[in-house]
Design a protein around this motif. Structure first.
Motif, short mmCIF file in Angstrom:
data_model
loop_
_atom_site.label_atom_id
_atom_site.label_comp_id
_atom_site.label_asym_id
_atom_site.label_seq_id
_atom_site.Cartn_x
_atom_site.Cartn_y
_atom_site.Cartn_z
N ALA A 20 0.83 -1.20 0.00
CA ALA A 20 0.00 0.00 0.00
C ALA A 20 0.87 1.26 0.00
O ALA A 20 1.95 1.29 0.57
N ARG A 21 0.36 2.29 -0.66
CA ARG A 21 1.00 3.59 -0.55
C ARG A 21 0.70 4.15 0.84
O ARG A 21 -0.26 3.76 1.50
N LEU B 294 -2.99 11.15 -7.49
CA LEU B 294 -3.43 9.82 -7.88
C LEU B 294 -4.73 9.96 -8.65
O LEU B 294 -5.74 10.43 -8.12
N THR C 276 -9.31 2.84 -0.04
CA THR C 276 -9.27 1.84 -1.11
C THR C 276 -9.90 2.42 -2.37
O THR C 276 -11.02 2.94 -2.33
N ASP D 163 -9.89 0.54 -8.32
CA ASP D 163 -9.01 -0.41 -9.01
C ASP D 163 -8.28 -1.33 -8.03
O ASP D 163 -7.41 -2.11 -8.43
N GLU E 32 -6.29 -0.40 -5.52
CA GLU E 32 -5.12 0.19 -4.86
C GLU E 32 -5.50 0.70 -3.47
O GLU E 32 -6.60 1.21 -3.26
N VAL E 33 -4.56 0.58 -2.53
CA VAL E 33 -4.81 0.95 -1.14
C VAL E 33 -3.80 2.03 -0.72
O VAL E 33 -2.61 1.94 -1.04
N VAL E 34 -4.30 3.03 0.01
CA VAL E 34 -3.47 4.10 0.54
C VAL E 34 -3.77 4.22 2.03
O VAL E 34 -4.93 4.24 2.44
#
Length: 402
Positions: free
Chosen positions: A2-3, A114, A131, A134, A136-138
């Protein structure tokens, strides 16, 4: 993997982009998430008045916004086809998309962008998980929700919405061109509604680039036949509610797309949650006719970024009690209250019918006429005094030589 960031801003409109500029000037890691790059066109605020310009300067955004806008230096105030006053003003016209683009250009390079859509947010006292659609998790310590009128994401967090006034006003936007002259004889004009039964607050005309932009503030239901008419036969529809307008500004035509935007007044509820703070329209809306929406947005961002975020990040945790301090901020609360009162007061004045309503309307008009007459008289006296001073100065040396 994760970012991660200290702060995630969800939404890159005026509120989110302004927050990204201000927070990007700090040492904190900031990430801005928005699905639109470049920003999409929208019919929102199109003019800055002096109070909003002061806020821009206070936030250090004036150097980004004002060069991209059109300055208007004189305002005419009129009603019933008659000019009541002329004022020297500092106003700027700018469409929403160029406005957001201008603010985004000032986002420091260390702020990561982003391009995506947030699907879910998980909150805790220490770390928030964002979340995207797509997958992707931050992760972040703080999430700033600046996603405007989009209620779905707030609803998933249990944040509610209290509607204060459904379809409180409807704003109509279009471009006006003169048909008997090269240009209209003013920088900007505020022309008040002629009759309460027309449900019009006012029409504002202002220079925006090479065109004269118009924002018409109305109080009509979305099923009102007049709103259909203003889209299909705009000149005739406008003349039907402001028959004396052409006598003041001359013959005109309406060009381009006519945009119609309804505005509900609402405020979000159950907002004191850990790790997430709402700004701008995500927190609550304003009435465009009252002209306070930009003040609310900029005040929210300025108070959050200048005062509260530095305090929050200086100590561990991001519990709800920290977030509550922003909503209790005296300047924010005063701005919100003033905006709400202005929305209801303007609507009440504009729709006041009967003998008392008409009398109050004419009293305001006569009062404006008196102010304009007094202002022009003082300006004339000042001009005569300056001329007399210059004449006296010229005579003085000549008489001394003789």
């Amino acid at each position: 993997m994760a970012r991660s960031a200290d702060i995630v801003i969800v939404g890159g409109g005026l509120a989110g982009a302004s927050a990204a500029v201000m927070l990007g000037r700090t040492d904190h890691e900031v990430l801005l998430i928005d699905p639109h790059d470049p920003p999409r066109p929208d019919f929102r605020c199109e003019k800055f008045d002096p109070s909003q310009i002061r806020l821009l300067r206070r936030m250090g955004l004036d150097g980004l916004v004002l060069p991209a806008a059109t300055q208007n230096r004189e305002l005419w105030v009129a009603r019933l086809g008659r000019l009541a006053d002329k004022l020297a003003v500092e106003q700027y016209g700018i469409l929403y998309q160029p406005l957001v683009r201008a603010v985004r250009r000032g986002i420091p390079p260390q702020v990561r962008f982003l391009n995506g859509t947030v699907a879910a947010i998980s909150l805790s006292d220490d770390e928030q998980t964002v979340t995207l659609t797509d997958g992707e998790v931050v992760t972040a310590r703080l999430v700033v929700l600046a996603n405007g009128l989009n209620r779905a994401l707030r609803g998933s967090l249990g944040i509610g919405c209290q509607t204060l006034s459904q379809t409180h006003s409807v704003t109509v936007g279009f471009d006006v061109v003169p048909t008997a002259s090269a240009r209209l004889p003013f920088d900007s004009l505020t022309y008040y509604g002629e009759r309460p039964q027309d449900r019009i607050a006012y029409l504002t005309l202002f220079r925006l680039g090479t065109v004269m932009r118009a924002n018409l503030m109305t109080y009509r239901g979305l099923d009102d036949p007049w709103l259909k008419a203003i889209r299909e036969t705009p000149e005739a529809a406008l003349t039907s509610v402001m028959p004396r307008l052409a006598a003041l500004i001359g013959p005109f035509a309406i060009q381009g797309t006519v945009r119609v935007r309804p505005a509900d007044l609402y405020v979000s509820t159950n907002i004191e949650q850990p790790g997430v703070v709402l700004v701008g329209d995500a927190f609550g809306t304003s009435c465009p006719a009252a002209g306070t929406g930009t003040n609310k947005v900029l005040c929210d961002v300025e108070r959050l970024c200048s005062v509260h975020v530095p305090r929050w990040l200086a100590t561990p945790g991001m519990e709800a009690s920290k977030i509550a301090s922003f909503y209790a901020d005296p300047e924010k609360r005063a701005t919100d209250l003033s905006s709400r009162r202005a929305a209801y007061a303007l609507k009440a004045r504009s729709l006041a019918d009967g003998l008392l309503g008409h009398a109050a309307g004419y009293a305001r008009y006569v009062g404006r006429l008196a102010k304009g007459f007094a202002r022009r008289g003082l300006a004339r006296l000042r001009s005569l005094s300056q001329q007399a001073g210059r004449l006296s100065w010229r005579r003085g040396p000549a008489q001394a030589g003789r």
